[in-house]
Scaffold this active site. Sequence first.
Site, PDB file in Angstrom:
ATOM      1  N   SER A 132       0.834  -1.192   0.000  1.00  0.00           N
ATOM      2  CA  SER A 132       0.000   0.000   0.000  1.00  0.00           C
ATOM      3  C   SER A 132       0.877   1.255   0.000  1.00  0.00           C
ATOM      4  CB  SER A 132      -0.950  -0.047   1.202  1.00  0.00           C
ATOM      5  OG  SER A 132      -2.017   0.855   1.044  1.00  0.00           O
ATOM      6  N   ASP A 196      -7.327  -4.602  -7.813  1.00  0.00           N
ATOM      7  CA  ASP A 196      -7.085  -3.802  -6.609  1.00  0.00           C
ATOM      8  C   ASP A 196      -7.249  -2.316  -6.947  1.00  0.00           C
ATOM      9  OD1 ASP A 196      -6.207  -2.615  -4.302  1.00  0.00           O
ATOM     10  OD2 ASP A 196      -4.159  -3.398  -4.409  1.00  0.00           O
ATOM     11  N   HIS A 329      -7.088  -5.665  -2.002  1.00  0.00           N
ATOM     12  CA  HIS A 329      -5.929  -4.940  -1.487  1.00  0.00           C
ATOM     13  C   HIS A 329      -5.313  -5.625  -0.273  1.00  0.00           C
ATOM     14  CE1 HIS A 329      -3.271  -1.547  -1.218  1.00  0.00           C
ATOM     15  NE2 HIS A 329      -3.648  -1.268   0.024  1.00  0.00           N
TER      16      HIS A 329
END
Length: 623
Positions: A132, A196, A329
Amino acid sequence: MASGEGLTAMRDEEKALVALCCSVSMSAHRSPSSHFLLRTVSHPFPSAVFAFPASWSVDDWILAGEWGGPFGESEIDACLFPSLRSVGNDVAARVNRAFLRSFQRLLKDSRLQAEVHRALAEKKRIVFTGHSSGGSVSVLAAIWLLEQFFKSDNKDQVFPFCVTFGSPLVGDRVFSHALQRQDWSCCFLHFVSTVDVIPRSLLAPLSSFKQEFQAILHFLCPKSLCFSLNTIGEPLVIFFYSTVLRNALSISCHRACLSMGCTNPLLEVIPGFVKLSPYRPFGTYVFCSDNGLVSLKNPDAILQVLCYSFQLTSKEDLSEVAYRCLEEHLLYEPKIKKCLAMQDVVSMDGLEVIPLCLNDGISDEMQSIETMLEDLQLSVEARLCLRAAGEWENQRLRNQAKIDANYSKIQEALRSLSDYRATCEIRGLGYYDTFKLQKDKEDFDANVRRLELAGLWDEIVEMLRRYELPDNFEGRTDWVDLGTSYRCLVEPLDIANYYRHAKNEDTGPYMVKGRPRRYKYTQRWLEQAHRMPAWSSMESCFWAVVEELCIDSSSSSRPFEEMKDKVLELEKEASMWLSSGKLGKDVLLEESTFVKWWKTLPIQHRLGSCISSFMNGENMAGR
């Protein structure tokens, strides 16, 4: 990772590194440390893996207002990242300000620098990784270390490597271009799950719905107690997905039209009315689908896959897809483990041969590509965009071949001017002044060479300005050296021509209005390549400063004291350039414009001048 077209195989050590990075990245989220998690390993090679946790606060993702409007970008920190700029356009890269701020704090408040240098001293390879927004910070950390390597004399040190998982984009087109020029893009490997949403998130103006995005981040946080569509709220999830998708497709279509050579003037106008995200991909992207891994290196093609593989198909339910785009994610660890168990990676770098539809009788290699294209749900429109990205890169390579074909022609013209310079010194007047007078046939021939070279270099500079040459062209030392030779040999002739025709009376001083872009570029090129301070390589402009000082000196209304600072600065630079050989000794000839002007200066000044030792006895006798 192995490169090429069709099927490629990841080596066992590469798989082990990727698996380790993914595991440590996810562990970083659970680590009590707020800065980074360090893991040292000896297999497959001695390495120090630095994993950065993501932030789940919206202020660490997007800064609006003074930091760049809806997309929160700002100029890169030139002190930390001096290489991240375009030489051709003389602009610095723009980067997500929030991610940059996070990295700057990391350098200041943590032991990152100390731990990195300790690992380097122990001959360990440095690997930065993150999931991330932690991946975005790891990108900046890797570039920071690459900048340190650039300044280091230790050529034996292995370059750092960066592996990210579901990382949002970090910088703009110049950011990507500069990494290619420096040959650093190969140090970055980005894994992205096909659907994602987070790697695409900064393609949308997040600052326009910060509160909603904060709710998304809260439920993406691994430490959240619950994660469900009902808890987040279906309208919010659908709104977020739809906003990102809509903006991504706008960018994709705009970029595809440019790649296809569309000449509609509206393309140039659109960004003035519709603010498009500045962020662009770089490095190698590996898309993780249900059937394996697909790798891409072409930034335009990566952008197209990011946008088109994210679309909703006619058979899918909007709320289910929107929810799955968030859920994906958090699933990198099991997905990476599953994909690495497969033997092959499909490389799509041969973009020009991507099939538009499945045909009977195609090779096994093309069959594997077609299977992955279908797995990514890339439509015919998407495949056309990928082909356009490949064709645009091929066109840039053809442009480079054309420019390279002129290399020897430029060398020949420079040799001719170098011979002309030697004959000028024999005639006793000097290169600059002889050309300025234009009395003989040799002077006319030199002017023809000057004009021919101007045409060749103007073409190069215009291509660079429009990014019509491969990004790594700016990093080629052969052209940097040729550009420097050209500037130092030919710019004095341009200056002589400028003042010979009194263009300064209409246009102004050469350095203010008259200096062509081709000389500004080749100067910046040298300074960037050798990490020199800006404007530190101005010897080719020596005569322009002399001419302006001659004009000031001839004005009865300008006393010497008003000019003294400029005179001292010129003398200081002239002393340095004469000592280093950057200025030829012909500037000191008796009939030189420089010597004649210098003799008009007050005797007290000349006696204490730093260049008085360069003046021969004959010149000094004229005091």
